[in-house]
Write a protein that holds these residues in place. Structure first.
Motif, PDB file in Angstrom:
ATOM      1  N   UNK A  13       0.841  -1.175   0.021  1.00  0.00           N
ATOM      2  CA  UNK A  13      -0.084  -0.004  -0.089  1.00  0.00           C
ATOM      3  C   UNK A  13       0.873   1.144  -0.017  1.00  0.00           C
ATOM      4  N   UNK A  14       1.844   1.421   1.066  1.00  0.00           N
ATOM      5  CA  UNK A  14       2.771   2.421   0.942  1.00  0.00           C
ATOM      6  C   UNK A  14       3.615   2.764  -0.513  1.00  0.00           C
ATOM      7  N   UNK A  15       3.873   1.717  -1.285  1.00  0.00           N
ATOM      8  CA  UNK A  15       4.352   1.867  -2.575  1.00  0.00           C
ATOM      9  C   UNK A  15       3.478   2.451  -3.474  1.00  0.00           C
ATOM     10  N   UNK A  16       2.391   1.521  -3.617  1.00  0.00           N
ATOM     11  CA  UNK A  16       1.190   1.847  -4.413  1.00  0.00           C
ATOM     12  C   UNK A  16       0.944   3.466  -4.182  1.00  0.00           C
ATOM     13  N   UNK A  17       0.575   3.642  -3.189  1.00  0.00           N
ATOM     14  CA  UNK A  17       0.141   5.303  -3.028  1.00  0.00           C
ATOM     15  C   UNK A  17       1.495   6.307  -3.249  1.00  0.00           C
ATOM     16  N   UNK A  18       2.467   6.072  -2.897  1.00  0.00           N
ATOM     17  CA  UNK A  18       3.745   6.595  -3.645  1.00  0.00           C
ATOM     18  C   UNK A  18       3.626   6.876  -4.962  1.00  0.00           C
ATOM     19  N   UNK A  19       3.181   5.932  -5.629  1.00  0.00           N
ATOM     20  CA  UNK A  19       3.460   5.993  -7.133  1.00  0.00           C
ATOM     21  C   UNK A  19       2.460   6.951  -7.723  1.00  0.00           C
ATOM     22  N   UNK A  20       1.412   7.481  -6.973  1.00  0.00           N
ATOM     23  CA  UNK A  20       0.538   8.616  -7.506  1.00  0.00           C
ATOM     24  C   UNK A  20       1.102  10.051  -7.344  1.00  0.00           C
ATOM     25  N   UNK A  21       2.044  10.114  -6.550  1.00  0.00           N
ATOM     26  CA  UNK A  21       2.684  11.444  -6.213  1.00  0.00           C
ATOM     27  C   UNK A  21       3.504  12.056  -7.478  1.00  0.00           C
ATOM     28  N   UNK A  22       3.233  13.488  -6.963  1.00  0.00           N
ATOM     29  CA  UNK A  22       4.022  14.475  -8.168  1.00  0.00           C
ATOM     30  C   UNK A  22       5.025  15.179  -7.353  1.00  0.00           C
ATOM     31  N   UNK A  23       4.349  15.814  -5.992  1.00  0.00           N
ATOM     32  CA  UNK A  23       4.989  16.643  -5.291  1.00  0.00           C
ATOM     33  C   UNK A  23       5.886  15.863  -4.209  1.00  0.00           C
ATOM     34  N   UNK A  24       7.043  16.571  -3.872  1.00  0.00           N
ATOM     35  CA  UNK A  24       8.011  15.660  -3.170  1.00  0.00           C
ATOM     36  C   UNK A  24       7.428  15.617  -1.683  1.00  0.00           C
ATOM     37  N   UNK A  25       6.888  16.838  -1.018  1.00  0.00           N
ATOM     38  CA  UNK A  25       6.204  16.536   0.055  1.00  0.00           C
ATOM     39  C   UNK A  25       5.253  15.638   0.426  1.00  0.00           C
ATOM     40  N   UNK A  26       4.497  15.169  -0.816  1.00  0.00           N
ATOM     41  CA  UNK A  26       3.439  14.027  -0.830  1.00  0.00           C
ATOM     42  C   UNK A  26       4.300  12.704  -0.583  1.00  0.00           C
TER      43      UNK A  26
END
Length: 190
Positions: free
Chosen positions: A34-47
């Protein structure tokens, strides 16, 4: 027979994306799929940093749902990203491989009444995409007949002797499942 799974089904919780099974992606170790999958959505570094440092899979998912900005192509690539995450999870250790392939020929249903896309949906009419993708991976693994040769030893401080097909994960220099998306800021083994 059907196997209905989610993070609250003791016998089958290991099929869930919330299962605490560390995944090595690039130079980072993720506490769960879940961590890895959600991270894949991110554009901004803070996210990216917030999701990478989430203390639980549930908090990583919550943060992923609250993102103000996500990849513009996310709807087109989200299943492919889930496929990669699932492959990494179920080929990372002999035990995970054997658990998954041992479910053959049973139908896998992500019992998630709250999720009509990834799960079974409220009336059992959901798309069950997580279950379908997991079954597809299981079929591919059984066809490929490629198995991990050693088990990753995971302790409270992360990978201590992680090997896959006889090589350390560092020796494999695995390409990130998200190409250039994973570039620092991710959580390492503590």
């Amino acid at each position: 027979m059907e196997i209905r799974f989610n993070s609250k089904t003791p016998e089958w919780e290991w099929l869930s994306s919330f299962y605490p099974h560390p995944l090595k992606a690039g130079l980072s170790v993720w506490p769960s799929l879940e961590h890895l999958y959600q991270y894949a959505k991110c554009v901004r570094q803070e996210d990216k940093d917030a999701i990478a440092n989430a203390t639980t899979p549930a908090s990583a998912k919550r943060l992923g749902r609250e993102l103000k900005v996500i990849r513009s192509d996310w709807d087109e690539i989200k299943e492919e990203r889930m496929q990669r995450c699932l492959r990494w999870k179920f080929t990372s250790t002999e035990s995970m491989y054997l658990l998954l392939t041992g479910t053959d020929p049973h139908r896998l249903i992500h019992h998630a009444p709250w999720d009509a896309y990834w799960g079974s949906g409220s009336a059992g009419q959901g798309l069950n995409r997580q279950g379908e993708l997991t079954m597809s991976l299981r079929s591919a693994l059984l066809t490929e007949k490629v198995r991990p040769r050693t088990v990753a030893v995971v302790g409270s401080r992360g990978f201590t002797d992680a090997r896959f097909l006889g090589q350390t994960l560092e020796d494999l220099r695995l390409e990130s499942p998200f190409n250039t998306l994973i570039s620092g800021g991710a959580r390492g083994a503590d």
